[in-house]
Design an enzyme around this catalytic site. Structure first.
Site, short mmCIF file in Angstrom:
data_model
loop_
_atom_site.label_atom_id
_atom_site.label_comp_id
_atom_site.label_asym_id
_atom_site.label_seq_id
_atom_site.Cartn_x
_atom_site.Cartn_y
_atom_site.Cartn_z
N ASP A 63 1.25 -0.84 0.11
CA ASP A 63 -0.09 -0.16 -0.12
C ASP A 63 1.01 1.70 0.13
OD1 ASP A 63 -2.34 1.65 0.43
OD2 ASP A 63 -2.30 1.71 2.43
N ASN B 121 -0.44 4.75 -0.53
CA ASN B 121 -1.33 5.57 0.25
C ASN B 121 -2.01 5.55 1.30
OD1 ASN B 121 -3.34 3.95 -0.89
ND2 ASN B 121 -4.68 5.44 -2.14
N ASP C 11 -4.23 3.69 2.33
CA ASP C 11 -5.76 3.25 3.06
C ASP C 11 -5.53 1.84 3.44
OD1 ASP C 11 -4.56 2.16 0.26
OD2 ASP C 11 -6.61 3.07 -0.70
N ASP D 38 -1.76 -1.55 -3.84
CA ASP D 38 -2.08 -1.05 -4.98
C ASP D 38 -1.02 -0.65 -5.98
OD1 ASP D 38 -0.14 0.92 -3.98
OD2 ASP D 38 -1.61 2.17 -2.79
N ASP E 249 -5.57 -10.43 -15.22
CA ASP E 249 -6.54 -11.70 -14.82
C ASP E 249 -7.87 -11.19 -15.61
OD1 ASP E 249 -8.05 -12.78 -13.68
OD2 ASP E 249 -6.52 -13.41 -11.94
N ASP F 201 -10.37 -16.49 -16.14
CA ASP F 201 -11.22 -17.06 -14.99
C ASP F 201 -11.85 -18.01 -15.48
OD1 ASP F 201 -11.46 -16.30 -11.22
OD2 ASP F 201 -12.81 -16.47 -12.47
N GLU G 220 -7.50 -20.71 -15.95
CA GLU G 220 -8.11 -21.00 -14.51
C GLU G 220 -8.92 -22.51 -14.69
OE1 GLU G 220 -9.33 -20.33 -10.27
OE2 GLU G 220 -10.64 -19.56 -11.72
N HIS H 254 -3.97 -17.46 -3.96
CA HIS H 254 -4.61 -16.74 -3.68
C HIS H 254 -6.83 -17.43 -3.28
CE1 HIS H 254 -6.68 -16.44 -6.80
NE2 HIS H 254 -7.93 -16.06 -6.23
N ASP H 255 -6.52 -18.94 -3.18
CA ASP H 255 -7.59 -19.40 -3.48
C ASP H 255 -7.13 -20.54 -2.12
OD1 ASP H 255 -9.42 -17.62 -4.58
OD2 ASP H 255 -9.46 -19.10 -6.72
O1 ISL Z 1 -10.41 -23.34 -4.65
C1 ISL Z 1 -11.83 -23.15 -5.03
C2 ISL Z 1 -12.42 -24.55 -4.91
O2 ISL Z 1 -12.35 -24.99 -3.35
C3 ISL Z 1 -12.44 -22.24 -5.87
O3 ISL Z 1 -11.64 -21.42 -5.27
C4 ISL Z 1 -11.49 -22.35 -6.97
O4 ISL Z 1 -10.69 -21.87 -7.53
C5 ISL Z 1 -12.67 -21.24 -7.67
O5 ISL Z 1 -13.73 -20.88 -6.78
C6 ISL Z 1 -12.47 -20.85 -8.77
O6 ISL Z 1 -11.84 -19.57 -8.56
C7 ISL Z 1 -11.65 -18.11 -9.28
O7 ISL Z 1 -12.66 -17.68 -9.40
C8 ISL Z 1 -13.75 -17.15 -8.37
C9 ISL Z 1 -12.47 -16.44 -7.20
O8 ISL Z 1 -13.26 -16.60 -6.50
C10 ISL Z 1 -11.36 -17.15 -7.04
O9 ISL Z 1 -10.84 -15.71 -5.53
C11 ISL Z 1 -10.79 -17.13 -8.05
O10 ISL Z 1 -9.21 -17.53 -8.25
C12 ISL Z 1 -14.90 -16.58 -9.26
O11 ISL Z 1 -14.13 -15.39 -10.42
CA CA Z 2 -3.36 1.53 -1.02
#
Ligand code: ISL
Ligand code: CA
Length: 574
Positions: A26, A28, A30, A34, A103, A204, A255, A328-329
């Site tokens: 970050d 700025n 907040d 960013d 993305d 995605d 993905e 990140h999931d």
């Molecule tokens: O990990 C998963 C299965 O349990 C899910 O999060 C899966 O990877 C997924 O739902 C698809 O992910 C992508 O599209 C989603 C978004 O929430 C995720 O962050 C993204 O990576 C919807 O756009």
């Molecule tokens: Ca920021």
């Protein structure tokens, strides 16, 4: 300034770094990461050995799903900066030889997107931009599809007086890809960003865009062929690729949750001109018990060994795999498949080695390079992520699981675990933000686990106190090592192990050179008592134990490994 020669299939030799923008840096105050924050860390990434970055969605969005709900594909969200900030980021990255991937979330938009507003008002030309269905009138929904966020796939719209489909949150209505106007608009958006200098896209949930005609109920069947890998998917991908400017240089990473091996191979076959790579998830379900994601069981190394070998073979030439360890999931990999207490450094290094020395394009998730671990969620109220929050509510309210039992199950696997702010140094909020409160708390281990501490190399939780090795230092060596031809282009062969072994071993080979990668993924010492090939000796190129690199070793069995020990060995030619 563009200093790289444009190069066909450049991505085969690249290492990609995956940034979660709101948690990177970050600038700025907040509390939210960013674009200028990313720009300011390009040199850090270059020094790490990164050739391209992929940023999670940074477009205008109500942020119901942290940007995976896009309201305007052509505008950077104010929270992250401006379109000019993005142009600046691209220019700075390119000047350092780093390419930039965006993305694109094209399966669905935000319900705040003007297309959705137009569609719910039946504006001419937009009526069929989404998947609308009448109320069946008998108290049921148009079909039995369930969304991924523990909710039914349909929501009633008062304005249009119809149901619309959403595979994710109700605020993420699915686009109707069978409408050629939708497909054309999406191609134009991609080209808009290609004109700004972008080098590729992560698409995605791209294997969910084509739905079976009539949207039939699953009635207990798997969704494959219905809303995963639907009938027109390949055709739509090919049309998308054909429509792109500079189509040959642009990398498309799909993905593709739940993809079948046949489809993965086909969509990444260059002759099909569809995708270049797909993101693979099989290794991230190996610890799911009978109840799925929120019902964990311990990982069996045997299963991981099998999954790795299977996908390496499936995506052999002419296809090409991405090497995707975590994202990140998912919870943090070191907490999940490593030992984030006693062997945090060793196991983070061991996992990185097993994954990133395979054949393919490594994708490193932000923070893994410093061994970031799961966030100690304290209570259900602290859960920020929509998927994890809904899962908790479903377990407790619908399945009747006692909260005391449901919470640890969700906490162990929550997406929040990997979304905490990046730990840059030991100052307030890990140097992530000057604000008092970051958007999500920093992991409390930041005073010792941060980039600065690992650059100077004093951070270790176990083993000899004299060593200066850190996860970051290890990643730098690993990513530098994999730039040699044998790792970039060599063949992959797994070395079969007994079922109960905690070792994963494989070779990488080009004519006249063989590398043996042998890693113990366990807390106990382990012995490899099989042959690793013809060579009887070799040189250790990389290890995560002190005094172990650049030494000669005997390659004849047995080879003894300490807990989580890595040995990357160049076999001598005899
Ligand atoms: O990990 C998963 C299965 O349990 C899910 O999060 C899966 O990877 C997924 O739902 C698809 O992910 C992508 O599209 C989603 C978004 O929430 C995720 O962050 C993204 O990576 C919807 O756009
Ligand atoms: Ca920021």
């Amino acid at each position: 300034m563009w200093i790289m020669r444009s190069q066909h299939r450049w991505w085969r030799h690249a290492t990609i770094y995956h940034i979660y923008p709101r948690s990177f840096l970050d600038t700025n105050a907040d509390g939210l990461g960013d674009l200028p924050g990313i720009t300011s860390k390009i040199d850090y990434l270059r020094d790490l050995g990164i050739d391209a970055i992929w940023m999670g969605p940074i477009f205008k969005s109500p942020q119901i799903d942290n940007g995976y709900d896009i309201a305007d594909y052509r505008a950077v969200d104010d929270r992250f900066g401006t379109n000019d900030d993005l142009r600046e980021l691209i220019a700075v990255a390119h000047s350092r030889g780093i390419r930039v991937l965006l993305d694109l979330v094209f399966n669905h938009t935000s319900d705040q997107h003007r297309w959705f507003q137009a569609s719910r008002n039946r504006e001419r030309g937009y009526e069929d931009f989404y998947l609308w269905r009448d109320d069946p009138g008998d108290g049921t929904l148009p079909n039995d599809w369930h969304g991924f966020f523990s909710l039914p796939g349909w929501t009633w719209d008062e304005v249009r007086q119809q149901y619309y489909l959403h595979l994710f949150a109700p605020e993420q209505p699915d686009l109707n890809w069978d409408n050629p106007r939708v497909r054309q608009q999406l191609i134009e958006i991609a080209n808009y960003w290609i004109d700004q200098g972008v080098d590729g896209f992560r698409l995605d949930v791209i294997n969910m865009i084509s739905k079976a005609p009539g949207l039939p109920s699953l009635s207990g069947r798997a969704p494959t062929g219905v809303f995963i890998d639907g009938p027109n998917l390949l055709q739509y991908l090919q049309e998308f690729r054909r429509g792109l400017k500079r189509s040959e240089e642009i990398v498309l990473v799909g993905e593709t949750p739940l993809i079948t091996p046949e489809s993965a191979k086909r969509y990444t076959d260059p002759a099909e001109r569809a995708l270049d790579m797909v993101l693979l998830f099989d290794h991230l379900t190996l610890d799911h018990g009978p109840g799925g994601r929120w019902d964990r069981k311990p990982l069996e190394i045997q299963d991981l060994r099998g999954t790795i070998a299977f996908w390496q073979h499936t995506l052999d030439e002419p296809s090409w795999p991405s090497i995707y360890m975590s994202n990140h999931d998912q919870p943090r990999i070191v907490s999940r498949y490593g030992n984030d207490e006693t062997y945090r450094f060793e196991s983070a290094a061991a996992l990185a080695t097993v994954f990133y020395l395979q054949r393919g394009t490594p994708i490193v998730y932000q923070g893994d390079e410093i061994g970031m671990r799961n966030y100690p969620l304290r209570s259900p109220e602290e859960i920020a992520d929509i998927e994890s929050g809904n899962a908790y509510k479903k377990l407790v309210n619908i399945e009747g699981v006692p909260p005391k039992e449901a919470f640890p199950r969700v906490a162990a696997n929550a997406r929040d675990n990997s979304r905490t702010p990046m730990q840059w140094n030991n100052t307030k909020n890990a140097g992530f933000t000057e604000a008092d409160e970051p958007w999500f708390p920093v992991n409390p281990d930041y005073p010792t686990w941060n980039v600065e501490a690992q650059v100077t190399g004093t951070n270790r939780t176990s083993g000899s106190t004299t060593t200066t090795t850190t996860v970051l230092a290890f990643y730098r060596r690993l990513l530098a090592l994999r730039k040699s031809p044998v790792f970039l282009d060599g063949g992959f062969t797994e070395l079969p192990a007994p079922p109960d072994s905690s070792i994963i071993a494989y070779t990488r080979t080009i004519p006249h050179q063989t590398i043996v990668v042998i890693v113990n993924l366990g807390d106990k010492p382990a012995r490899w008592d099989r042959s690793v090939g013809e060579a009887t000796s070799g040189k250790v190129l990389l290890s995560n134990y002190p005094e172990s690199t650049d030494i000669s070793i005997d390659l004849r069995p047995p080879i003894d490994l300490r807990p989580w020990e890595v040995r990357v060995i160049e076999a001598n030619r005899e």
